[in-house]
Design a protein around this motif. Structure first.
Motif, PDB file in Angstrom:
ATOM      1  N   UNK A  60     -92.870  17.559 -19.036  1.00  0.00           N
ATOM      2  CA  UNK A  60     -94.356  17.901 -19.081  1.00  0.00           C
ATOM      3  C   UNK A  60     -94.741  19.403 -19.276  1.00  0.00           C
ATOM      4  N   UNK A  61     -94.064  19.941 -18.361  1.00  0.00           N
ATOM      5  CA  UNK A  61     -94.231  21.553 -18.294  1.00  0.00           C
ATOM      6  C   UNK A  61     -93.696  22.431 -19.515  1.00  0.00           C
ATOM      7  N   UNK A  62     -92.295  21.685 -19.911  1.00  0.00           N
ATOM      8  CA  UNK A  62     -91.553  22.441 -20.951  1.00  0.00           C
ATOM      9  C   UNK A  62     -92.401  21.788 -22.125  1.00  0.00           C
ATOM     10  N   UNK A  63     -92.902  20.820 -22.406  1.00  0.00           N
ATOM     11  CA  UNK A  63     -93.333  20.395 -23.598  1.00  0.00           C
ATOM     12  C   UNK A  63     -94.891  21.206 -23.611  1.00  0.00           C
ATOM     13  N   UNK A  64     -95.584  21.685 -22.626  1.00  0.00           N
ATOM     14  CA  UNK A  64     -96.780  22.465 -22.655  1.00  0.00           C
ATOM     15  C   UNK A  64     -96.264  23.800 -23.152  1.00  0.00           C
ATOM     16  N   UNK A  65     -95.250  24.258 -22.738  1.00  0.00           N
ATOM     17  CA  UNK A  65     -94.833  25.439 -23.060  1.00  0.00           C
ATOM     18  C   UNK A  65     -94.473  25.450 -24.635  1.00  0.00           C
ATOM     19  N   UNK A  66     -93.573  24.422 -25.127  1.00  0.00           N
ATOM     20  CA  UNK A  66     -93.669  24.165 -26.587  1.00  0.00           C
ATOM     21  C   UNK A  66     -94.834  24.252 -27.492  1.00  0.00           C
ATOM     22  N   UNK A  67     -95.850  23.547 -26.907  1.00  0.00           N
ATOM     23  CA  UNK A  67     -97.096  23.595 -27.812  1.00  0.00           C
ATOM     24  C   UNK A  67     -97.577  24.893 -27.637  1.00  0.00           C
ATOM     25  N   UNK A 105     -88.691  22.171 -30.808  1.00  0.00           N
ATOM     26  CA  UNK A 105     -88.955  22.570 -29.730  1.00  0.00           C
ATOM     27  C   UNK A 105     -89.260  21.480 -28.613  1.00  0.00           C
ATOM     28  N   UNK A 106     -89.624  20.281 -29.211  1.00  0.00           N
ATOM     29  CA  UNK A 106     -89.904  18.991 -28.226  1.00  0.00           C
ATOM     30  C   UNK A 106     -88.433  18.851 -28.000  1.00  0.00           C
ATOM     31  N   UNK A 107     -87.567  18.477 -28.833  1.00  0.00           N
ATOM     32  CA  UNK A 107     -86.134  18.201 -28.421  1.00  0.00           C
ATOM     33  C   UNK A 107     -85.635  19.018 -27.555  1.00  0.00           C
ATOM     34  N   UNK A 108     -85.905  20.376 -27.715  1.00  0.00           N
ATOM     35  CA  UNK A 108     -85.045  21.434 -26.725  1.00  0.00           C
ATOM     36  C   UNK A 108     -85.915  21.172 -25.333  1.00  0.00           C
ATOM     37  N   UNK A 109     -86.886  21.097 -25.352  1.00  0.00           N
ATOM     38  CA  UNK A 109     -87.848  21.045 -23.811  1.00  0.00           C
ATOM     39  C   UNK A 109     -87.132  19.778 -23.292  1.00  0.00           C
ATOM     40  N   UNK A 110     -86.818  18.643 -24.000  1.00  0.00           N
ATOM     41  CA  UNK A 110     -86.275  17.329 -23.112  1.00  0.00           C
ATOM     42  C   UNK A 110     -85.032  17.736 -22.745  1.00  0.00           C
ATOM     43  N   UNK A 111     -84.316  18.496 -23.584  1.00  0.00           N
ATOM     44  CA  UNK A 111     -82.727  18.715 -22.931  1.00  0.00           C
ATOM     45  C   UNK A 111     -82.930  19.583 -21.757  1.00  0.00           C
ATOM     46  N   UNK A 154    -106.142  19.601 -39.460  1.00  0.00           N
ATOM     47  CA  UNK A 154    -105.521  20.608 -38.603  1.00  0.00           C
ATOM     48  C   UNK A 154    -104.796  19.959 -37.328  1.00  0.00           C
ATOM     49  N   UNK A 155    -103.400  20.143 -37.242  1.00  0.00           N
ATOM     50  CA  UNK A 155    -102.829  19.465 -36.204  1.00  0.00           C
ATOM     51  C   UNK A 155    -102.876  20.462 -35.013  1.00  0.00           C
ATOM     52  N   UNK A 156    -103.541  20.137 -34.140  1.00  0.00           N
ATOM     53  CA  UNK A 156    -103.966  20.945 -33.111  1.00  0.00           C
ATOM     54  C   UNK A 156    -103.428  20.436 -31.585  1.00  0.00           C
ATOM     55  N   UNK A 157    -102.561  19.407 -31.440  1.00  0.00           N
ATOM     56  CA  UNK A 157    -101.949  19.096 -30.030  1.00  0.00           C
ATOM     57  C   UNK A 157    -100.812  18.409 -30.347  1.00  0.00           C
ATOM     58  N   UNK A 158     -99.945  18.495 -29.197  1.00  0.00           N
ATOM     59  CA  UNK A 158     -98.758  17.832 -29.146  1.00  0.00           C
ATOM     60  C   UNK A 158     -98.854  16.883 -28.032  1.00  0.00           C
ATOM     61  N   UNK A 159     -98.546  15.566 -28.602  1.00  0.00           N
ATOM     62  CA  UNK A 159     -98.398  14.270 -27.501  1.00  0.00           C
ATOM     63  C   UNK A 159     -97.348  13.955 -26.810  1.00  0.00           C
ATOM     64  N   UNK A 181     -99.932  12.421 -21.997  1.00  0.00           N
ATOM     65  CA  UNK A 181     -99.952  13.836 -21.810  1.00  0.00           C
ATOM     66  C   UNK A 181    -100.295  14.442 -23.254  1.00  0.00           C
ATOM     67  N   UNK A 182    -100.987  15.347 -23.225  1.00  0.00           N
ATOM     68  CA  UNK A 182    -101.302  16.165 -24.774  1.00  0.00           C
ATOM     69  C   UNK A 182    -101.676  17.750 -24.268  1.00  0.00           C
ATOM     70  N   UNK A 183    -101.161  18.622 -25.228  1.00  0.00           N
ATOM     71  CA  UNK A 183    -101.181  19.992 -25.088  1.00  0.00           C
ATOM     72  C   UNK A 183    -101.643  20.533 -26.328  1.00  0.00           C
ATOM     73  N   UNK A 184    -102.809  21.575 -26.273  1.00  0.00           N
ATOM     74  CA  UNK A 184    -103.204  22.169 -27.395  1.00  0.00           C
ATOM     75  C   UNK A 184    -101.910  23.101 -27.871  1.00  0.00           C
ATOM     76  N   UNK A 185    -101.894  23.319 -29.144  1.00  0.00           N
ATOM     77  CA  UNK A 185    -100.819  24.133 -29.772  1.00  0.00           C
ATOM     78  C   UNK A 185    -101.669  25.513 -29.836  1.00  0.00           C
ATOM     79  N   UNK A 186    -100.448  26.478 -29.793  1.00  0.00           N
ATOM     80  CA  UNK A 186    -101.085  28.108 -29.762  1.00  0.00           C
ATOM     81  C   UNK A 186    -102.289  28.033 -30.667  1.00  0.00           C
ATOM     82  N   UNK A 187    -103.300  28.716 -30.746  1.00  0.00           N
ATOM     83  CA  UNK A 187    -104.073  29.082 -31.404  1.00  0.00           C
ATOM     84  C   UNK A 187    -104.936  27.983 -31.915  1.00  0.00           C
TER      85      UNK A 187
END
Length: 189
Positions: A60-67, A105-111, A154-159, A181-187
């Protein structure tokens, strides 16, 4: 927990696609396909499979960073395609490079979180709308989708989505998807 990262289309896009799918379901032999449910429509970015509970907080923490590191981007449902003779899908147009980056980035976050991932494949944005029980000719459906163009959003979130597999044994039962879990994309926002 069975998990995956996804982009979820907004209700307006789901409604447009539902109208298109209703027309596809009137084509000959449409009753031989297993059509996916509207509630489950999504663009999978990275499939994580079974994730040990102790890895979920780090994931979850790494996906938040990716988003956070990925800018919001435009997207629309666009045409369709097939994977062999088994899966029928609707594609996307718009910010495909941004979406591909978010998938990587989601793939890398999981790894990095310790999730065992399958071999990395180049990302292809698709939303599965039907599967064939037996190999069949999906070309008429792909041809019918050739003119389909959804309204941009506009895609604004990563779920982060949990997949609850069917357990009842009832024919035709589909997985239930639950956003955990859901995190807003940057911007975004």
């Amino acid at each position: 927990m069975r998990l995956f990262a996804a982009v979820l289309p907004p209700p307006t896009a789901v409604d447009e696609l539902a109208t298109e799918v209703a027309a596809l379901r009137r084509l000959p032999a449409a009753d031989t396909l297993r059509w996916t449910g509207h509630a489950g429509w999504h663009f999978t970015l990275a499939f994580f499979g079974e994730v040990d509970d102790e890895l979920v907080p780090e994931l979850r923490e790494r996906l938040a960073r990716a988003a956070h590191r990925t800018s919001a981007f435009p997207l629309r449902l666009h045409q369709g395609g097939r994977f062999g003779h088994r899966a029928l899908w609707v594609g996307a147009a718009g910010g495909l490079e941004e979406m591909r980056l978010l998938a990587e980035r989601s793939d890398a976050a999981a790894r990095r979180a310790g999730v065992s991932m399958e071999e990395h494949r180049r990302y292809q944005a698709h939303l599965t709308i039907a599967r064939a029980r037996e190999a069949g000719d999906l070309r008429p459906y792909v041809e019918a989708l050739a003119a389909f163009e959804g309204t941009p959003w506009q895609v604004a979130d990563l779920a982060l989505v949990r997949s609850n597999l069917p357990v009842s044994g009832v024919p035709g039962e589909q997985p239930r998807y639950e956003v955990v879990g859901s995190w807003p994309l940057g911007g975004a926002g």
